[in-house]
Design a protein around this motif. Structure first.
Motif, PDB file in Angstrom:
ATOM      1  N   VAL A  17       0.841  -1.209   0.000  1.00 42.65           N
ATOM      2  CA  VAL A  17       0.000   0.000   0.000  1.00 42.65           C
ATOM      3  C   VAL A  17       0.868   1.247   0.000  1.00 42.65           C
ATOM      4  O   VAL A  17       0.607   2.209  -0.749  1.00 42.65           O
ATOM      5  CB  VAL A  17      -0.958  -0.019   1.205  1.00 42.65           C
ATOM      6  CG1 VAL A  17      -1.632   1.340   1.374  1.00 42.65           C
ATOM      7  CG2 VAL A  17      -2.018  -1.100   1.022  1.00 42.65           C
ATOM      8  N   ILE A  18       1.929   1.251   0.822  1.00 40.25           N
ATOM      9  CA  ILE A  18       2.825   2.409   0.856  1.00 40.25           C
ATOM     10  C   ILE A  18       3.507   2.603  -0.496  1.00 40.25           C
ATOM     11  O   ILE A  18       3.606   3.727  -1.010  1.00 40.25           O
ATOM     12  CB  ILE A  18       3.865   2.242   1.979  1.00 40.25           C
ATOM     13  CG1 ILE A  18       3.172   2.289   3.346  1.00 40.25           C
ATOM     14  CG2 ILE A  18       4.940   3.333   1.890  1.00 40.25           C
ATOM     15  CD1 ILE A  18       4.096   2.001   4.510  1.00 40.25           C
ATOM     16  N   PHE A  20       2.394   1.664  -3.441  1.00 43.80           N
ATOM     17  CA  PHE A  20       1.403   2.129  -4.412  1.00 43.80           C
ATOM     18  C   PHE A  20       1.101   3.608  -4.232  1.00 43.80           C
ATOM     19  O   PHE A  20       0.972   4.355  -5.215  1.00 43.80           O
ATOM     20  CB  PHE A  20       0.117   1.311  -4.272  1.00 43.80           C
ATOM     21  CG  PHE A  20      -1.001   1.783  -5.167  1.00 43.80           C
ATOM     22  CD1 PHE A  20      -0.961   1.545  -6.531  1.00 43.80           C
ATOM     23  CD2 PHE A  20      -2.074   2.488  -4.634  1.00 43.80           C
ATOM     24  CE1 PHE A  20      -1.990   1.987  -7.358  1.00 43.80           C
ATOM     25  CE2 PHE A  20      -3.101   2.933  -5.445  1.00 43.80           C
ATOM     26  CZ  PHE A  20      -3.053   2.678  -6.818  1.00 43.80           C
ATOM     27  N   LEU A  21       1.014   4.061  -2.982  1.00 44.87           N
ATOM     28  CA  LEU A  21       0.757   5.478  -2.727  1.00 44.87           C
ATOM     29  C   LEU A  21       1.924   6.346  -3.202  1.00 44.87           C
ATOM     30  O   LEU A  21       1.716   7.432  -3.756  1.00 44.87           O
ATOM     31  CB  LEU A  21       0.503   5.709  -1.234  1.00 44.87           C
ATOM     32  CG  LEU A  21      -0.826   5.163  -0.680  1.00 44.87           C
ATOM     33  CD1 LEU A  21      -0.912   5.380   0.815  1.00 44.87           C
ATOM     34  CD2 LEU A  21      -2.007   5.819  -1.388  1.00 44.87           C
ATOM     35  N   VAL A  22       3.164   5.861  -3.000  1.00 41.04           N
ATOM     36  CA  VAL A  22       4.329   6.612  -3.485  1.00 41.04           C
ATOM     37  C   VAL A  22       4.293   6.713  -5.003  1.00 41.04           C
ATOM     38  O   VAL A  22       4.556   7.773  -5.586  1.00 41.04           O
ATOM     39  CB  VAL A  22       5.628   5.943  -3.003  1.00 41.04           C
ATOM     40  CG1 VAL A  22       6.843   6.554  -3.690  1.00 41.04           C
ATOM     41  CG2 VAL A  22       5.765   6.075  -1.494  1.00 41.04           C
ATOM     42  N   TRP A  23       3.968   5.608  -5.671  1.00 39.45           N
ATOM     43  CA  TRP A  23       3.885   5.631  -7.136  1.00 39.45           C
ATOM     44  C   TRP A  23       2.766   6.545  -7.611  1.00 39.45           C
ATOM     45  O   TRP A  23       2.917   7.276  -8.584  1.00 39.45           O
ATOM     46  CB  TRP A  23       3.665   4.215  -7.650  1.00 39.45           C
ATOM     47  CG  TRP A  23       3.457   4.146  -9.128  1.00 39.45           C
ATOM     48  CD1 TRP A  23       4.409   4.192 -10.093  1.00 39.45           C
ATOM     49  CD2 TRP A  23       2.201   4.028  -9.814  1.00 39.45           C
ATOM     50  NE1 TRP A  23       3.838   4.110 -11.344  1.00 39.45           N
ATOM     51  CE2 TRP A  23       2.479   4.008 -11.198  1.00 39.45           C
ATOM     52  CE3 TRP A  23       0.864   3.936  -9.395  1.00 39.45           C
ATOM     53  CZ2 TRP A  23       1.476   3.895 -12.155  1.00 39.45           C
ATOM     54  CZ3 TRP A  23      -0.128   3.821 -10.347  1.00 39.45           C
ATOM     55  CH2 TRP A  23       0.182   3.806 -11.712  1.00 39.45           C
ATOM     56  N   LEU A  24       1.640   6.531  -6.906  1.00 37.12           N
ATOM     57  CA  LEU A  24       0.488   7.330  -7.312  1.00 37.12           C
ATOM     58  C   LEU A  24       0.745   8.822  -7.089  1.00 37.12           C
ATOM     59  O   LEU A  24       0.334   9.664  -7.896  1.00 37.12           O
ATOM     60  CB  LEU A  24      -0.743   6.884  -6.526  1.00 37.12           C
ATOM     61  CG  LEU A  24      -2.107   7.429  -6.966  1.00 37.12           C
ATOM     62  CD1 LEU A  24      -2.445   6.934  -8.364  1.00 37.12           C
ATOM     63  CD2 LEU A  24      -3.189   7.015  -5.980  1.00 37.12           C
ATOM     64  N   LEU A  25       1.431   9.160  -6.017  1.00 39.31           N
ATOM     65  CA  LEU A  25       1.645  10.563  -5.656  1.00 39.31           C
ATOM     66  C   LEU A  25       3.025  11.067  -6.064  1.00 39.31           C
ATOM     67  O   LEU A  25       3.461  12.118  -5.565  1.00 39.31           O
ATOM     68  CB  LEU A  25       1.468  10.738  -4.140  1.00 39.31           C
ATOM     69  CG  LEU A  25       0.082  10.385  -3.574  1.00 39.31           C
ATOM     70  CD1 LEU A  25       0.091  10.484  -2.060  1.00 39.31           C
ATOM     71  CD2 LEU A  25      -0.982  11.298  -4.166  1.00 39.31           C
ATOM     72  N   LEU A  29       5.228  14.476  -4.798  1.00 40.86           N
ATOM     73  CA  LEU A  29       6.237  14.241  -3.780  1.00 40.86           C
ATOM     74  C   LEU A  29       7.582  14.886  -4.082  1.00 40.86           C
ATOM     75  O   LEU A  29       8.487  14.818  -3.249  1.00 40.86           O
ATOM     76  CB  LEU A  29       6.446  12.721  -3.607  1.00 40.86           C
ATOM     77  CG  LEU A  29       5.263  11.939  -3.040  1.00 40.86           C
ATOM     78  CD1 LEU A  29       5.606  10.466  -2.986  1.00 40.86           C
ATOM     79  CD2 LEU A  29       4.895  12.456  -1.667  1.00 40.86           C
TER      80      LEU A  29
END
Length: 394
Positions: A17-18, A20-25, A29
């Motif tokens: 999940v972490i 995926f969130l890094v890739w999405l945002l 970032l």
């Protein structure tokens, strides 16, 4: 056993999940990643000032002020230099084009036995003129998009303002953030995470601080040496070679090729290219035997192929943010892989002996029989498989 398996699945789900969130945002970032790198670089100095009796805010303010002064000084020094070098390059561009048309391309045609029309500049110019309309249309479309995308310009300005602000607050609260992360970690994995975090910190410290100094040293050496050789674009080539030296051999190859071409165009003899070769040979020796061992050390352990793959993969997955963080992330991943390899070598999967196979054991006994004893047994020592009908094989 079931509880341990469930816990591992939960940890894996959290990591995914972490990620995926890094890739999405990733586009958002960028300022936070740069600010985090600046805070990471300044934290040891702030801790040292804090140990001398200063409170954290004052220590951070001093470090932040020093970083801002260094940044402003670098900009005041480099921007005029880069401007003059680029202006010089543009002014001498016709000489480079003339050298390519009248010297380099005819030499390649002669050495490679190519078609005389392979590098016909007339045909190339005709092709460019034929497509100049479409190029102009594309350029007009791009310029129109850029002029309409005021939101993009606002985002860039916002990022530039956010970087120093976020850097200051991250630097001020760095120890509190680390302590908070330590408190929220699951107690079962907290000792392991702390151990890996300390090892990663040693690797990152060696890489980030050391590699930046290596890039700076190589840039100064190449720029100064090529300037002493007499190349008019020597400082620009030196800066590019030093900047690209974080990828093994990339800075050397780009700088060496550009310096050789510049020497041939500017002087037209073989003496200056030979001197340029000497400059880059000494630069490689300086990098391999002085700068990298003294400033970076052998803590990272990244193979050059792994470095190139990390940069390309980071750029493909996360864009410029991925290129920026590729090597620090690869260094941390190497720490994790070494830890997993140690765990694997201590696991039953690695240490458990193989099952006793009677067929293999019988073959080994036969092969170990001394010469002259029991000749002909090797062909009959292995038991024949049972007959398909259930009886013995003939």
């Amino acid at each position: 056993m079931t509880h341990d398996l469930s816990r591992r699945w939960q940890l894996l789900a959290i990591v995914l999940v972490i990620g995926f969130l890094v890739w999405l945002l990733a586009p958002v970032l960028m300022p936070f990643a740069i600010a985090g790198m600046l805070a990471y670089l300044g934290d040891p100095l702030a801790d040292r000032l804090e140990r001398r009796g200063m409170n954290r805010t004052l220590a951070v303010s001093i470090v932040f002020f020093v970083l801002v002064l260094l940044l402003i000084g670098a900009l005041l020094l480099l921007v005029p230099l880069i401007y003059h070098q680029v202006e010089n390059l543009i002014r001498n561009l016709p000489h480079y084009v003339d050298w390519a048309q009248n010297v380099a391309l005819p030499w390649l045609q002669h050495k490679l036995n190519l078609d005389p029309d392979a590098f016909d500049t007339g045909r190339l110019m005709a092709a460019i003129r034929a497509h100049i309309g479409s190029i102009g249309a594309v350029a007009t479309s791009v310029l129109g998009t850029v002029s309409r995308s005021s939101l993009g310009a606002v985002m860039w300005l916002t990022n530039l303002v956010l970087i120093p602000v976020v850097s200051f607050y991250l630097l001020r609260d760095w120890d509190h953030l680390i302590a908070y992360i330590d408190r929220v970690l699951p107690r079962s994995v907290q000792p392991t995470v702390v151990h890996l975090a300390r090892e990663s910190d040693a690797v990152l410290g060696a890489f980030v601080r050391g590699q930046l100094l290596v890039m700076l040293g190589l840039g100064i050496y190449y720029g100064g040496s090529l300037t002493l050789v007499g190349l008019s674009v020597g400082p620009l080539i030196g800066m590019v070679a030093g900047l690209l030296s974080f990828v093994p051999y990339l800075g050397f190859m780009v700088g060496f090729g550009a310096a050789i071409i510049a020497a041939l165009v500017q002087y037209g003899d073989w003496t200056h290219p030979l001197v340029v070769c000497g400059v880059f040979v000494v630069g490689q020796l300086l990098e391999g035997y002085v700068l990298v061992p003294k400033l970076v050390g052998d803590k990272i352990g990244l193979h050059p192929v792994a470095v190139i793959f990390a940069v390309l993969a980071g750029g493909y997955l996360f864009g410029f943010l991925g290129v920026l963080l590729a090597l620090p992330a690869a260094s941390v991943i190497m720490v994790l892989l070494r830890y997993l390899l140690e765990r694997y070598r201590l696991s039953d999967l690695y240490t458990e002996a193989g099952p006793d196979d009677p067929v293999i054991a019988e073959v080994n006994v036969t092969l170990d029989t001394p010469a002259g004893e029991g000749k002909g047994q090797a062909s009959t020592s292995v038991a024949a498989p049972p007959h398909p009908d259930g009886g013995a094989s003939p």
